[in-house]
Enzyme design. Structure first.
Site, PDB file in Angstrom:
ATOM      1  N   LYS A  32       2.258  18.774  48.320  1.00 24.59           N
ATOM      2  CA  LYS A  32       2.192  17.350  47.989  1.00 24.59           C
ATOM      3  C   LYS A  32       3.537  16.677  48.234  1.00 24.59           C
ATOM      4  O   LYS A  32       4.598  17.307  48.125  1.00 24.59           O
ATOM      5  CB  LYS A  32       1.751  17.143  46.546  1.00 24.59           C
ATOM      6  CG  LYS A  32       2.571  17.859  45.488  1.00 24.59           C
ATOM      7  CD  LYS A  32       1.916  17.710  44.111  1.00 24.59           C
ATOM      8  CE  LYS A  32       2.641  18.503  43.041  1.00 24.59           C
ATOM      9  NZ  LYS A  32       1.990  18.358  41.707  1.00 24.59           N
TER      10      LYS A  32
ATOM     11  N   ARG B  85      -8.427  17.381  43.214  1.00 22.02           N
ATOM     12  CA  ARG B  85      -7.594  16.398  42.522  1.00 22.02           C
ATOM     13  C   ARG B  85      -8.368  15.780  41.367  1.00 22.02           C
ATOM     14  O   ARG B  85      -9.489  15.321  41.530  1.00 22.02           O
ATOM     15  CB  ARG B  85      -7.156  15.294  43.489  1.00 22.02           C
ATOM     16  CG  ARG B  85      -6.413  15.791  44.701  1.00 22.02           C
ATOM     17  CD  ARG B  85      -6.212  14.685  45.711  1.00 22.02           C
ATOM     18  NE  ARG B  85      -7.482  14.158  46.205  1.00 22.02           N
ATOM     19  CZ  ARG B  85      -7.585  13.068  46.955  1.00 22.02           C
ATOM     20  NH1 ARG B  85      -6.506  12.385  47.287  1.00 22.02           N
ATOM     21  NH2 ARG B  85      -8.773  12.658  47.369  1.00 22.02           N
TER      22      ARG B  85
ATOM     23  N   ARG C 175      -3.518  14.368  30.982  1.00 20.99           N
ATOM     24  CA  ARG C 175      -2.434  13.407  30.795  1.00 20.99           C
ATOM     25  C   ARG C 175      -2.134  13.317  29.295  1.00 20.99           C
ATOM     26  O   ARG C 175      -2.992  12.970  28.489  1.00 20.99           O
ATOM     27  CB  ARG C 175      -2.847  12.041  31.340  1.00 20.99           C
ATOM     28  CG  ARG C 175      -1.951  10.867  30.933  1.00 20.99           C
ATOM     29  CD  ARG C 175      -0.496  10.977  31.383  1.00 20.99           C
ATOM     30  NE  ARG C 175      -0.344  11.206  32.796  1.00 20.99           N
ATOM     31  CZ  ARG C 175      -0.364  10.221  33.710  1.00 20.99           C
ATOM     32  NH1 ARG C 175      -0.547   8.966  33.342  1.00 20.99           N
ATOM     33  NH2 ARG C 175      -0.182  10.518  34.981  1.00 20.99           N
TER      34      ARG C 175
ATOM     35  N   ARG D 179      -8.489  14.732  33.206  1.00 21.98           N
ATOM     36  CA  ARG D 179      -9.057  14.070  34.380  1.00 21.98           C
ATOM     37  C   ARG D 179      -9.693  15.143  35.255  1.00 21.98           C
ATOM     38  O   ARG D 179      -8.999  15.936  35.876  1.00 21.98           O
ATOM     39  CB  ARG D 179      -7.971  13.271  35.095  1.00 21.98           C
ATOM     40  CG  ARG D 179      -7.405  12.161  34.195  1.00 21.98           C
ATOM     41  CD  ARG D 179      -6.064  11.674  34.626  1.00 21.98           C
ATOM     42  NE  ARG D 179      -5.056  12.724  34.561  1.00 21.98           N
ATOM     43  CZ  ARG D 179      -3.814  12.576  35.008  1.00 21.98           C
ATOM     44  NH1 ARG D 179      -3.427  11.433  35.531  1.00 21.98           N
ATOM     45  NH2 ARG D 179      -2.945  13.565  34.907  1.00 21.98           N
TER      46      ARG D 179
ATOM     47  N   GLU E  44       3.902  17.379  36.184  1.00 23.66           N
ATOM     48  CA  GLU E  44       4.621  16.132  36.451  1.00 23.66           C
ATOM     49  C   GLU E  44       5.038  15.490  35.136  1.00 23.66           C
ATOM     50  O   GLU E  44       4.416  15.715  34.095  1.00 23.66           O
ATOM     51  CB  GLU E  44       3.754  15.131  37.238  1.00 23.66           C
ATOM     52  CG  GLU E  44       3.449  15.514  38.652  1.00 23.66           C
ATOM     53  CD  GLU E  44       2.761  14.395  39.439  1.00 23.66           C
ATOM     54  OE1 GLU E  44       2.951  13.206  39.083  1.00 23.66           O
ATOM     55  OE2 GLU E  44       2.044  14.716  40.396  1.00 23.66           O
TER      56      GLU E  44
ATOM     57  N   ASP F 136       1.794  15.473  32.790  1.00 24.76           N
ATOM     58  CA  ASP F 136       0.593  16.015  33.417  1.00 24.76           C
ATOM     59  C   ASP F 136       0.603  17.524  33.239  1.00 24.76           C
ATOM     60  O   ASP F 136       1.573  18.203  33.625  1.00 24.76           O
ATOM     61  CB  ASP F 136       0.541  15.656  34.898  1.00 24.76           C
ATOM     62  CG  ASP F 136       0.224  14.191  35.129  1.00 24.76           C
ATOM     63  OD1 ASP F 136      -0.117  13.496  34.147  1.00 24.76           O
ATOM     64  OD2 ASP F 136       0.328  13.728  36.279  1.00 24.76           O
TER      65      ASP F 136
ATOM     66  N   LYS G 269       7.866  14.147  40.027  1.00 29.44           N
ATOM     67  CA  LYS G 269       7.505  15.536  40.277  1.00 29.44           C
ATOM     68  C   LYS G 269       8.696  16.459  40.062  1.00 29.44           C
ATOM     69  O   LYS G 269       8.561  17.536  39.479  1.00 29.44           O
ATOM     70  CB  LYS G 269       6.927  15.675  41.680  1.00 29.44           C
ATOM     71  CG  LYS G 269       5.566  14.966  41.810  1.00 29.44           C
ATOM     72  CD  LYS G 269       5.019  15.031  43.196  1.00 29.44           C
ATOM     73  CE  LYS G 269       3.625  14.396  43.259  1.00 29.44           C
ATOM     74  NZ  LYS G 269       3.629  12.952  42.910  1.00 29.44           N
TER      75      LYS G 269
ATOM     76  N   ASN H  64       5.582  11.560  34.293  1.00 33.28           N
ATOM     77  CA  ASN H  64       5.478  10.202  34.824  1.00 33.28           C
ATOM     78  C   ASN H  64       6.308   9.249  33.974  1.00 33.28           C
ATOM     79  O   ASN H  64       6.060   9.096  32.773  1.00 33.28           O
ATOM     80  CB  ASN H  64       4.017   9.765  34.825  1.00 33.28           C
ATOM     81  CG  ASN H  64       3.181  10.606  35.774  1.00 33.28           C
ATOM     82  OD1 ASN H  64       3.023  10.271  36.929  1.00 33.28           O
ATOM     83  ND2 ASN H  64       2.669  11.723  35.271  1.00 33.28           N
TER      84      ASN H  64
END
Length: 317
Positions: free
Chosen positions: A161, A234, A211, A226, A282, A274, A126, A284
């Site tokens: 978060k 979410r 993503r 997503r 984000e 993301d 993050k 990842n």
């Protein structure tokens, strides 16, 4: 000489066959005729100055009833592998840290670790996104009750978060009425003992949290959006979201261009960005997923693209 590929992952017995990206990578490596060697984090150890693992030869198959065959475990130096895929899921805890430190010893001996161990340690998924403020929504990282409350007062609709979560766990949305703001801050910060992230709510989440997979700084041309289920904020598949593939937009490609040079510099061969609406949320680096969904929807072979990239890096060495 056949390339030896090791993988450090969560138990292969328990993966989701339809969704697992590590399986796609292993299958691609096997298709290239490479040897596969399987490890879990608890199999790594240090003996007489050498980083080793109890590892097992592995064969995989795209068969939902029998997707792997694992041989007998044997102790071998990690540096016996030409490349090791570090695919242990978050959280990034002390055990994850120790694993990267043992893998770093193999890295020093010439083994290619994907992703580079120093970068795995340096870049929280993050916080890494905040290195590119031009791409991010308004946000705050703090454990201060006063600062977090002030951020909410300014932006009204805010996502809170933890910095070490995955799969959408412990993500809270607090609206303009501030209902439950205090308890959310107390819970996530553990009464001021732990930093968290506050992020202005991005309404475009309704159309999906995209993503974007990148291989050595080059984006796969499609993203997996997503999309949250009814009543959810979410989009994570683990939180009940559904995946819908989409071509990258001009803004998506611009974000990829901003991030790509740093990914190459830091040895991050395979990452997942993301993106919600126009914003990067984000990066990842530990065990990005969504290979299988994109392969299925668009006839891609992302695992093979990654193996070809790895092969090129090994040749250059």
């Amino acid at each position: 000489m056949r390339i030896k590929v090791g993988i450090v992952m969560d138990p292969i017995d328990a993966i989701s066959y339809k969704k697992d990206s590590s399986l796609a990578m292993l299958h691609a490596a096997q298709q290239k005729g490479w040897e596969l060697w399987y490890m879990e984090p608890q199999h790594l150890f240090l003996e007489k100055g050498t980083a080793k693992a109890s590892m097992a030869p592995l064969q995989v198959a795209m068969d939902p009833g029998n997707w792997f065959t694992r041989g007998e475990y044997e102790s071998r130096p990690l540096s016996d592998m030409d490349v090791i895929l570090m695919r242990k899921d978050p959280p990034f805890d002390n055990e994850f840290l120790y694993s990267t430190q043992l893998l770093a010893m193999a890295e020093s001996a010439g083994t290619l670790i994907v992703n580079r161990t120093q970068s795995l340690r340096d870049f929280n998924e993050k916080l890494f996104a905040t290195h590119f403020p031009q791409c991010c929504p308004p946000l705050l990282v703090s454990r201060s009750d006063a600062l977090l409350r002030r951020f909410h007062a300014e932006h009204k609709d805010v996502i809170f978060k933890p910095l070490d979560g995955m799969g959408g766990a412990s993500i809270f949305r607090i609206g303009a009425d501030g209902m439950n703001l205090g308890v959310v801050i107390e819970t996530l910060t553990r009464h001021g003992q732990q930093m968290i992230m506050a992020q202005r709510y991005i309404p475009e989440i309704a159309a999906g949290d995209k993503r974007i997979l990148m291989i050595n700084g080059e984006p796969v041309p499609y993203a997996l959006a997503r999309i949250p289920s009814a009543g959810e904020t979410r989009g994570n598949l683990a939180a009940g979201g559904r995946g819908e593939g989409r071509p990258l937009t001009d803004r998506d490609r611009w974000i990829c261009e901003q991030v790509a040079p740093v990914l190459r510099e830091k040895g991050l061969l395979f990452v997942g960005l993301d993106v919600i609406g126009d914003y990067l949320t984000e990066i990842n680096v530990t065990s990005p997923t969504c290979i299988r969904e994109l392969d299925t929807q668009f006839g891609l072979n992302i695992g093979m693209d990654l193996m070809n990239c790895i092969e090129q890096h090994l040749r250059e060495r």
